[in-house]
Motif scaffolding. Sequence first.
Motif, PDB file in Angstrom:
ATOM      1  N   ASP A 344       7.722  13.522 -19.592  1.00 12.34           N
ATOM      2  CA  ASP A 344       8.969  12.746 -19.683  1.00 12.34           C
ATOM      3  C   ASP A 344       9.036  11.978 -21.000  1.00 12.34           C
ATOM      4  O   ASP A 344      10.089  11.938 -21.663  1.00 12.34           O
ATOM      5  CB  ASP A 344       9.077  11.770 -18.509  1.00 12.34           C
ATOM      6  CG  ASP A 344       9.387  12.474 -17.199  1.00 12.34           C
ATOM      7  OD1 ASP A 344       9.737  13.669 -17.243  1.00 12.34           O
ATOM      8  OD2 ASP A 344       9.279  11.827 -16.138  1.00 12.34           O
ATOM      9  N   ILE A 345       7.913  11.351 -21.361  1.00 11.69           N
ATOM     10  CA  ILE A 345       7.861  10.632 -22.640  1.00 11.69           C
ATOM     11  C   ILE A 345       7.963  11.626 -23.793  1.00 11.69           C
ATOM     12  O   ILE A 345       8.642  11.374 -24.800  1.00 11.69           O
ATOM     13  CB  ILE A 345       6.562   9.812 -22.753  1.00 11.69           C
ATOM     14  CG1 ILE A 345       6.508   8.740 -21.655  1.00 11.69           C
ATOM     15  CG2 ILE A 345       6.456   9.168 -24.132  1.00 11.69           C
ATOM     16  CD1 ILE A 345       7.619   7.712 -21.725  1.00 11.69           C
ATOM     17  N   LYS A 351      14.070  13.928 -28.138  1.00 16.13           N
ATOM     18  CA  LYS A 351      15.473  13.497 -28.249  1.00 16.13           C
ATOM     19  C   LYS A 351      15.643  12.483 -29.380  1.00 16.13           C
ATOM     20  O   LYS A 351      16.589  12.569 -30.172  1.00 16.13           O
ATOM     21  CB  LYS A 351      15.939  12.903 -26.922  1.00 16.13           C
ATOM     22  CG  LYS A 351      16.043  13.921 -25.796  1.00 16.13           C
ATOM     23  CD  LYS A 351      16.426  13.233 -24.481  1.00 16.13           C
ATOM     24  CE  LYS A 351      16.459  14.249 -23.329  1.00 16.13           C
ATOM     25  NZ  LYS A 351      16.754  13.604 -22.026  1.00 16.13           N
ATOM     26  N   GLU A 352      14.728  11.494 -29.450  1.00 20.65           N
ATOM     27  CA  GLU A 352      14.829  10.489 -30.500  1.00 20.65           C
ATOM     28  C   GLU A 352      14.606  11.112 -31.876  1.00 20.65           C
ATOM     29  O   GLU A 352      15.294  10.777 -32.840  1.00 20.65           O
ATOM     30  CB  GLU A 352      13.811   9.375 -30.249  1.00 20.65           C
ATOM     31  CG  GLU A 352      13.723   8.322 -31.354  1.00 20.65           C
ATOM     32  CD  GLU A 352      15.011   7.539 -31.561  1.00 20.65           C
ATOM     33  OE1 GLU A 352      15.190   6.970 -32.658  1.00 20.65           O
ATOM     34  OE2 GLU A 352      15.848   7.510 -30.630  1.00 20.65           O
ATOM     35  N   LYS A 358      19.333  14.250 -37.319  1.00 19.20           N
ATOM     36  CA  LYS A 358      20.772  14.423 -37.563  1.00 19.20           C
ATOM     37  C   LYS A 358      21.335  13.323 -38.452  1.00 19.20           C
ATOM     38  O   LYS A 358      22.210  13.571 -39.282  1.00 19.20           O
ATOM     39  CB  LYS A 358      21.523  14.462 -36.221  1.00 19.20           C
ATOM     40  CG  LYS A 358      21.347  15.757 -35.461  1.00 19.20           C
ATOM     41  CD  LYS A 358      22.314  15.877 -34.301  1.00 19.20           C
ATOM     42  CE  LYS A 358      21.962  14.928 -33.179  1.00 19.20           C
ATOM     43  NZ  LYS A 358      22.769  15.176 -31.973  1.00 19.20           N
ATOM     44  N   ARG A 359      20.829  12.097 -38.296  1.00 18.46           N
ATOM     45  CA  ARG A 359      21.347  10.983 -39.085  1.00 18.46           C
ATOM     46  C   ARG A 359      20.983  11.092 -40.558  1.00 18.46           C
ATOM     47  O   ARG A 359      21.652  10.512 -41.410  1.00 18.46           O
ATOM     48  CB  ARG A 359      20.795   9.654 -38.552  1.00 18.46           C
ATOM     49  CG  ARG A 359      21.366   9.202 -37.218  1.00 18.46           C
ATOM     50  CD  ARG A 359      20.992   7.747 -36.971  1.00 18.46           C
ATOM     51  NE  ARG A 359      21.140   7.392 -35.564  1.00 18.46           N
ATOM     52  CZ  ARG A 359      20.131   7.144 -34.736  1.00 18.46           C
ATOM     53  NH1 ARG A 359      18.890   7.208 -35.203  1.00 18.46           N
ATOM     54  NH2 ARG A 359      20.343   6.825 -33.482  1.00 18.46           N
ATOM     55  N   GLY A 402       8.539   2.775 -35.032  1.00 20.24           N
ATOM     56  CA  GLY A 402       7.997   3.361 -33.822  1.00 20.24           C
ATOM     57  C   GLY A 402       9.089   3.883 -32.897  1.00 20.24           C
ATOM     58  O   GLY A 402      10.230   3.413 -32.923  1.00 20.24           O
ATOM     59  N   PHE A 403       8.729   4.859 -32.072  1.00 16.72           N
ATOM     60  CA  PHE A 403       9.664   5.442 -31.104  1.00 16.72           C
ATOM     61  C   PHE A 403       9.577   4.651 -29.798  1.00 16.72           C
ATOM     62  O   PHE A 403       8.542   4.656 -29.122  1.00 16.72           O
ATOM     63  CB  PHE A 403       9.298   6.912 -30.838  1.00 16.72           C
ATOM     64  CG  PHE A 403       9.766   7.880 -31.894  1.00 16.72           C
ATOM     65  CD1 PHE A 403       9.636   7.599 -33.244  1.00 16.72           C
ATOM     66  CD2 PHE A 403      10.339   9.093 -31.530  1.00 16.72           C
ATOM     67  CE1 PHE A 403      10.063   8.488 -34.215  1.00 16.72           C
ATOM     68  CE2 PHE A 403      10.770  10.004 -32.497  1.00 16.72           C
ATOM     69  CZ  PHE A 403      10.627   9.691 -33.840  1.00 16.72           C
ATOM     70  N   GLU A 404      10.661   3.967 -29.462  1.00 13.59           N
ATOM     71  CA  GLU A 404      10.719   3.225 -28.199  1.00 13.59           C
ATOM     72  C   GLU A 404      11.283   4.156 -27.133  1.00 13.59           C
ATOM     73  O   GLU A 404      12.499   4.289 -26.975  1.00 13.59           O
ATOM     74  CB  GLU A 404      11.570   1.969 -28.365  1.00 13.59           C
ATOM     75  CG  GLU A 404      10.984   0.983 -29.381  1.00 13.59           C
ATOM     76  CD  GLU A 404      11.801  -0.290 -29.512  1.00 13.59           C
ATOM     77  OE1 GLU A 404      12.788  -0.433 -28.742  1.00 13.59           O
ATOM     78  OE2 GLU A 404      11.481  -1.122 -30.364  1.00 13.59           O
TER      79      GLU A 404
END
Length: 456
Positions: A344-345, A351-352, A358-359, A402-404
Amino acid sequence: MTARVLIVDDIPTNVRLLEARLTAEYYDVVTATNGPQALEICNTSDVDIVLLDVMMPDMDGFEVCKRLKANPKTHHLPVLMVTALDQPSDRVRGLEVGADDFLTKPVDDMQLMARVKSLVRLKSLTDELRDRALTGQQIAIEDALRAMDQITTEGGSILIVDTDQRHAERIKGYLTPAHKVDILIQPADAVFQVTGSHYELALVSMALDDFDPLRVCSQIRTLEHTRTLPIILVADEADKPRVVRALDLGVNDFISRPVERNELAARVRTQIRRHRYGLELRQSVNNTMALAVTDDMTGLYNRRYFDRHLGVMLSKAQAQDRDMAVMLLDIDHFKAVNDGHGHDIGDAVLKEFSLRLKRNIRGVDLACRFGGEEFVVLMPDTDFRQAEAVAERVREAVAERGFEVGASRPLTVTVSVGVTLQESVDDTAETLIKRADVALYRAKREGRNRVVFDAA
């Protein structure tokens, strides 16, 4: 950005002068001495923009422009009219036959390059929209092409930033009732004004009292939803050095005082059309029919779409002798994320990562999930320097924060990147991917969290 420019003029001296200026900026130049010859070139070869003289014997520039815009094959080809005529009625006639912009003789070098660069960007977006529609021809071609043809330039939402209320009101009068226009006389409030609004164009005066107009432009660019908002500067002759700086910073166009209403209308029309094409590109992925070619988890295009589109774009780049780059990315130590935190993580990290990817790529770049934790970006009209800048921007955007993602603490995530360039007619889709993969392997072997290029 390279592009093929067609110069149409019956006077050889004019042709040689424009050809020299454009060739010095690395544009590919072809020439025609009359209207029928120009129409034939546009109809049978690839041209990105037409510099069209008005006063020619037999068939004048107005008639040539009218025929180009009436032909479905050349309808979206930008036309820049170069004329000694300076009467408003001439500009009105040019607008009526579909001209995208105007230059008045003698041609100023800075204005020439600004207009050409702006219209080439518009053509690039147009081509990309058409190519993506054609790539998904079994899925969305009819809807996408219909949507593109229905895009108009009327009813735009425009913000004028000018501390001179009287001057701003005069500009507003030129643009209404065709557009909805707001005036902001406090430049410091520009960020607040555009936040939550849906402007399609900003007109910024270079003569702001006690405020740097370039600062206004940069502040507008810092907001996520206005990062691609077209900006036109309203400048005096003395402002030329700062206008050059502004164009380098990404401002789209400028117009000189005293502002002529028809010239303003043409520039506004070009920028609003480009903005709406860009929106259509970004929103096309939401088309229900396009779900068949997107990755459910990340929303990026999937491997099936990429493989087909890469073949189309590679053939086009080779036929037109254009640059193209392919960037292959792999999230470092992703297996450890799944093993240590659960799938899940891991999914949340994917996704992040996709959002940050994309940004930080450009509007014409195509990002796809290649498989697992591997991603690929196709970059048309991109040389080494541009590809390096995009790749480093993506790498930094991943590593800097960091990825939250629901773990006990933000996860440190990095990405390794391999990049290759299309370099010869012998390149194939398979060899490009192989070279990018070799470069990616080197990035992993040399310590990860880095960009490595590979040459043929």
